[in-house]
Design a protein around this motif. Structure first.
Motif, mmCIF file in Angstrom:
data_model
loop_
_atom_site.group_PDB
_atom_site.id
_atom_site.type_symbol
_atom_site.label_atom_id
_atom_site.label_comp_id
_atom_site.label_asym_id
_atom_site.label_seq_id
_atom_site.Cartn_x
_atom_site.Cartn_y
_atom_site.Cartn_z
ATOM 1 N N THR A 5 0.242 29.017 49.773
ATOM 2 C CA THR A 5 1.222 27.994 50.127
ATOM 3 C C THR A 5 0.578 26.614 50.038
ATOM 4 O O THR A 5 -0.634 26.461 50.204
ATOM 5 C CB THR A 5 1.784 28.197 51.547
ATOM 6 N N ARG A 6 1.395 25.618 49.773
ATOM 7 C CA ARG A 6 0.948 24.236 49.669
ATOM 8 C C ARG A 6 1.937 23.369 50.433
ATOM 9 O O ARG A 6 3.141 23.575 50.333
ATOM 10 C CB ARG A 6 0.907 23.812 48.205
ATOM 11 N N THR A 7 1.431 22.397 51.190
ATOM 12 C CA THR A 7 2.286 21.440 51.874
ATOM 13 C C THR A 7 2.053 20.067 51.280
ATOM 14 O O THR A 7 0.915 19.619 51.140
ATOM 15 C CB THR A 7 1.992 21.406 53.391
ATOM 16 N N THR A 9 2.999 15.975 51.557
ATOM 17 C CA THR A 9 3.535 14.908 52.394
ATOM 18 C C THR A 9 4.011 13.798 51.470
ATOM 19 O O THR A 9 3.266 13.367 50.582
ATOM 20 C CB THR A 9 2.463 14.375 53.365
ATOM 21 N N THR A 66 14.286 17.080 55.875
ATOM 22 C CA THR A 66 12.880 17.457 55.764
ATOM 23 C C THR A 66 12.461 18.007 57.123
ATOM 24 O O THR A 66 13.067 17.647 58.129
ATOM 25 C CB THR A 66 11.979 16.242 55.431
ATOM 26 N N PRO A 67 11.459 18.851 57.171
ATOM 27 C CA PRO A 67 10.738 19.413 56.030
ATOM 28 C C PRO A 67 11.608 20.435 55.305
ATOM 29 O O PRO A 67 12.555 20.990 55.872
ATOM 30 C CB PRO A 67 9.521 20.068 56.673
ATOM 31 N N GLN A 69 11.370 23.713 52.109
ATOM 32 C CA GLN A 69 10.611 24.508 51.154
ATOM 33 C C GLN A 69 11.307 24.373 49.808
ATOM 34 O O GLN A 69 12.541 24.436 49.728
ATOM 35 C CB GLN A 69 10.535 25.972 51.557
ATOM 36 N N THR A 161 6.027 23.493 50.548
ATOM 37 C CA THR A 161 6.815 22.861 51.598
ATOM 38 C C THR A 161 6.592 21.354 51.502
ATOM 39 O O THR A 161 5.458 20.913 51.314
ATOM 40 C CB THR A 161 6.416 23.365 52.998
ATOM 41 N N GLU A 163 7.182 17.590 53.354
ATOM 42 C CA GLU A 163 7.466 16.929 54.629
ATOM 43 C C GLU A 163 7.388 15.424 54.455
ATOM 44 O O GLU A 163 6.775 14.922 53.504
ATOM 45 C CB GLU A 163 6.482 17.391 55.706
#
Length: 166
Positions: A5-7, A9, A66-67, A69, A161, A163
């Motif tokens: 997984t990667r988030t 911003t 937000t957030p 996926q 995801t 955000e």
């Protein structure tokens, strides 16, 4: 083994930061790509050049909060797409991946403030815009051709995801 997984911003917009994906116009503040005129009780700003190369359609979309996926991204090879932030900030994720699917490693997310406009170059992968912490409306312009199916696909490499900045 669970999928990677990667988030992301969302970062603020600037012409330099967005250059790989298209053009950024600040209609709120003006600038070098914007013409400002004034009259009795009004101020107007518009782009110095046409933002679409083909006849365009105008849309109005309500994006979720937000957030979020990323559950799909699309791209257009027949038109640029213009995204216009209205009254509330919105976030969009983009990628310049050349393949059949965007690569999660190529994704970037941007925060659009009211008055911000981005012109996505043809072939740029993008999500819908999403409101910061709550649903929000935004406008879009593009050549809408119902005979062309722009497929929504998942990025490869990781679940992503997005955000807004804290």
């Amino acid at each position: 083994m669970s999928p990677q997984t990667r988030t992301l911003t969302a970062e603020p917009l600037s012409a330099d930061a967005f250059a790989a994906f298209g053009e950024y116009l600040d209609l709120g503040a003006g600038g070098e790509r914007v013409l400002t005129t004034r009259g009795d009780g009004w101020t107007d700003r518009r782009s110095l050049h046409a933002v679409l190369e083909t006849p365009g359609h105008l849309g109005f979309t309500l994006g979720a909060a937000t957030p979020f996926q990323i559950t799909g991204m699309e791209r257009h090879h027949h038109t640029r797409e213009v995204l216009l932030c209205a009254a509330e900030p919105v976030v969009v994720a983009v990628a310049a991946t050349a393949g059949e699917r965007p690569d999660a490693a190529d994704l970037r997310a941007f925060l659009l403030q009211p008055g911000d406009v981005i012109v996505l170059a043809e072939g740029i992968w993008h999500t819908a815009c999403h409101g910061v912490g709550k649903p929000a409306h935004y406008y879009w312009m593009a050549t809408a051709d119902d005979s062309i199916a722009d497929e929504w696909v998942l990025p490869t490499g990781a679940a992503v995801t997005v955000e807004a900045a804290a």
